[in-house]
Motif scaffolding. Structure first.
Motif: not given
Lengths: 423, 293
Positions: A205-225
């Protein structure tokens, strides 16, 4: 006994231990189970409180691999209330001044033991608090609800503890993992440049939570891959293979969602050996300047970022400040903790002490119900050693007591606030 | 190709640490017929001793050598005053005693030095060399070289010296060995002392990577035991090869076998063990023990 039989027997013992090791690796997530109910609350004073004193219970790892942060969780709050008690006690809203006693038991980060500790403490303490660990706290979540025993200001970033419907007698203290991951994502998405991101996360849950939050924030940002994403087990002794694989991705940003101190140090070293020098994102509990970044040689990287809400006791300037010096002195005097803590958990639990004092001041009756009501009504409270911009706010459902985090950048000695990526 | 070589060398390096511990276990087993579960704890204690000495300003290499010597005596003392009470009895009782010893030593280290991570300086520089497109750290190479040297020394000790012969004789049949004039007690102490020395080497090799904590060797011990069973308890070369095999296969399986990945790689050594034990119960390099009745 023939030597052959002896060997076979030894082999079976070893094989058995192997199975246990594999199971332990797979069973990182603990589950709660409903348990027998116990009459907890009542009209008169709840258990664990008299006119003179109040007793708080803690179950946390005091031995085993997580013992470092675990002993820190007890030390910080013991130091805080040790100093308060020495001054005469804490003033409660009902007019009484009480001393605060702490009863801490060791759960070795084992959910079964955490549950047993809770059962042992529940009728003699007023509330359970400050304990560290997601699987361990989850193990007695249901029991605490059934018994109506507060399980509050605990150190886990699992959102379940801050959801009032699922957890009416609970409240987390530290920001949920998602919030920290999101802060990184927002910072990166705001960059003017293109970025390739590699992610290594703990397989729970620890790792998944971090990744989930990160992905939410970069959704739609086209400069990040996100170019490569790998996981590791908390029981691993080495992540060299993962680092080798991730280095091959050519990412310029590395999100290392890792909770195991030695593995973070060896990751920093391994990346340098491989000649891979990305910018780093590190979670708040594994980004200590002296305990992790210095031995890992973090100055070699273009930027190391972390999120924090509390000052780092390991930062060089900490002991020079008045608050910091007082904290270190009390830690030594009342908690028998002579070192400068390498883990942030000492500072966090010190802040939990201050938050509890604030809540006690608003309690009008010596009952657990009244305590919970007062607890859910703290807003804009600045605990000692907080970073500017972070406060304790318990009024928003779905969020823990501290939900605002600041992104910080390593400057070779300590951290400085990072408003934007390109500064 | 670069990645492949990298993974292999890294695997050999991690495997070497398992190997040092595994060699210590083999040594005790060869000298006493016991499996010493406290070996990991003893290694941690040795590393703490080196760390303390280094903290007093003694140069790292000297501090490590001193810790090695102290460990030898500690190992001998533990055998003489603790383990000997259980020798000659049920081997299971002695195994339980060593597990108790592990808990005791871990607790003692935590009591003295707390659970805070201590930084342990590395014997080898952080530099790297290029081999066939892979970046290999000097530390990895150094670890591998140290283990190869120890393995060869041990093999020579067991097969080429009187002491080695006496150690083996005591393990196989203490009573007959005593009748032949071998000083059983002294050999047992020497066996434990040497094992503690190997543990000390493992400890100082792993401490810079994992930082020094009382539980530092716990997972390494599980892998070392796996290497012992896989390689065969009677063969120093066997356990080293097995430890390397575990380290390398784990790495390769994690990267090249999608089904396993990094999450399941801990299972690799144990699957290997099951397969080997079914086909060759004495391990890859072990000898079948034959008893005349």
């Amino acid at each position: 006994m023939s030597t052959n039989r002896r060997r076979m027997r030894v082999a079976s013992v070893v094989a058995g231990i192997g199975i246990v090791a594999v199971l332990a690796a797979g069973c990182a997530r603990g589950g709660g189970s409903p348990d027998s109910t116990d009459e907890g609350g009542g009209a008169a004073a709840s258990p664990g409180i008299t006119d003179e004193s109040i007793t708080l219970g803690i179950t946390t790892p005091l031995s085993g691999p997580t013992a470092g942060p675990g002993t820190c969780t007890v030390a910080g709050i013991t130091a805080y209330f040790g100093a308060r008690n020495a001054e005469g006690g804490v003033e409660f809203g009902d007019g009484n001044t009480r001393t605060v006693e702490i009863e801490a038991l060791d759960d070795e980060y084992d959910p079964q033991k955490a549950k047993a500790n809770y059962d042992q403490l529940k009728s003699s303490v007023f509330a359970m608090t400050a304990g560290l660990g997601t699987p361990t706290n989850r193990a007695w979540l249901d029991a605490a609800i059934a018994d109506e025993v507060p399980q509050v200001l605990i150190m886990t970033g699992d959102p379940i503890f801050s959801n009032q419907e699922e957890s009416p007698w609970q409240l987390g203290f530290v920001p949920i993992y998602q919030n920290e991951g999101e802060a990184f994502g927002e910072l990166l998405a705001g960059s003017a440049e293109e970025h390739k991101v590699a992610i290594l996360s703990q397989n729970d849950d620890y790792g998944e939570g971090y990744v989930e939050g990160f992905k939410t924030a970069i959704e739609g940002a086209d400069n990040i891959e996100i170019v490569k994403e790998l996981t590791y087990e908390a029981t691993d002794t080495s992540v060299d293979a993962q680092l080798t694989e991730l280095a091959g991705s050519g990412a310029d940003v590395f999100f290392n969602a890792m909770s195991i101190t030695p593995l973070v140090i060896s990751s920093l070293q391994k990346a340098q050996e491989l000649g891979w020098l990305p910018s780093w994102f590190l979670p708040s509990n594994t980004s200590s300047p002296t305990a992790i970044l210095e031995p890992g040689g973090a100055a070699a990287f273009p930027g190391v970022y972390t999120v924090a809400f509390a000052q780092s006791a390991a930062a060089p300037t900490f002991a020079e400040s008045e608050e910091g010096a007082a904290f270190l002195e009390q830690l030594n005097e009342y908690a028998d903790y002579p070192d400068v803590p390498a883990f942030p958990h000492c500072v966090w639990s010190y802040q939990i002490g201050a938050t509890l004092e604030e809540v006690f001041g608003n309690m009008t009756e010596p009952t657990r119900e009244n305590f919970m009501a007062a607890l859910r009504d703290v807003s804009g409270f600045t605990a000692p050693l907080m970073l500017e911009g972070s406060t304790v706010d318990t009024t928003e459902d779905g969020q823990p007591a501290v939900s605002t985090v600041q992104v910080q950048k390593y400057n070779g000695r300590g951290y400085a606030p990072a408003e934007s990526w390109d500064e | 190709m670069g990645t492949f070589i990298q993974l292999v060398i890294d695997g050999l390096s991690t495997g070497s640490i398992y190997a040092a511990l595994a060699l210590a276990i083999v040594l005790v087993n060869q000298a006493t017929g016991l499996i010493n579960f406290a070996q990991g704890g003893m290694a941690v204690l040795s590393a703490y001793i080196a760390w303390v000495l280094n903290g007093f300003g003694i140069p790292l290499l000297l501090a490590i050598l001193a810790a090695v010597v102290i460990s030898f005596f500690l190992g001998a003392v533990i055998e003489r005053f603790l383990i000997r009470r259980f020798e000659g009895g049920d081997p299971d009782t002695a195994v339980v005693a060593t597990i108790g010893l592990l808990t005791l030593i871990t607790g003692l280290c935590a009591w003295i030095w707390t659970y805070n991570n201590r930084l342990f300086p590395s014997l080898f520089p952080l530099e790297t060399v290029q081999i066939a497109g892979a970046v290999i750290s000097v530390r990895s190479l150094g670890t591998i070289v140290v283990i190869v040297a120890i393995m060869l020394l041990l093999q020579a000790l067991f097969l080429g010296t009187k002491l080695g012969l006496a150690l083996r004789a005591v393990a196989i049949n203490p009573a007959s060995a005593a009748f032949s004039g071998v000083n059983v007690g002294r050999n047992l102490m020497v066996g434990w002392g040497l094992a503690a020395v190997l543990g000390a080497v493992a400890g100082v090799l792993v401490a810079p990577q994992l930082t020094l904590t009382p539980g530092m060797m716990d997972s390494a011990l599980v892998y070392a035991l796996a290497a012992c069973i896989l390689g065969g308890l009677s063969s120093p070369i066997g356990v080293v090869v097995a430890a390397w095999l575990i380290g390398v296969l784990e790495n390769l399986a994690a990267v090249y076998v999608p089904f396993i990945g990094h999450d399941l790689k801990i299972a690799v050594p144990f699957i290997l063990i099951f397969v080997v034990l079914i086909v060759r119960p004495q391990g890859l390099f072990g000898r079948k023990a034959v008893v005349r009745v």
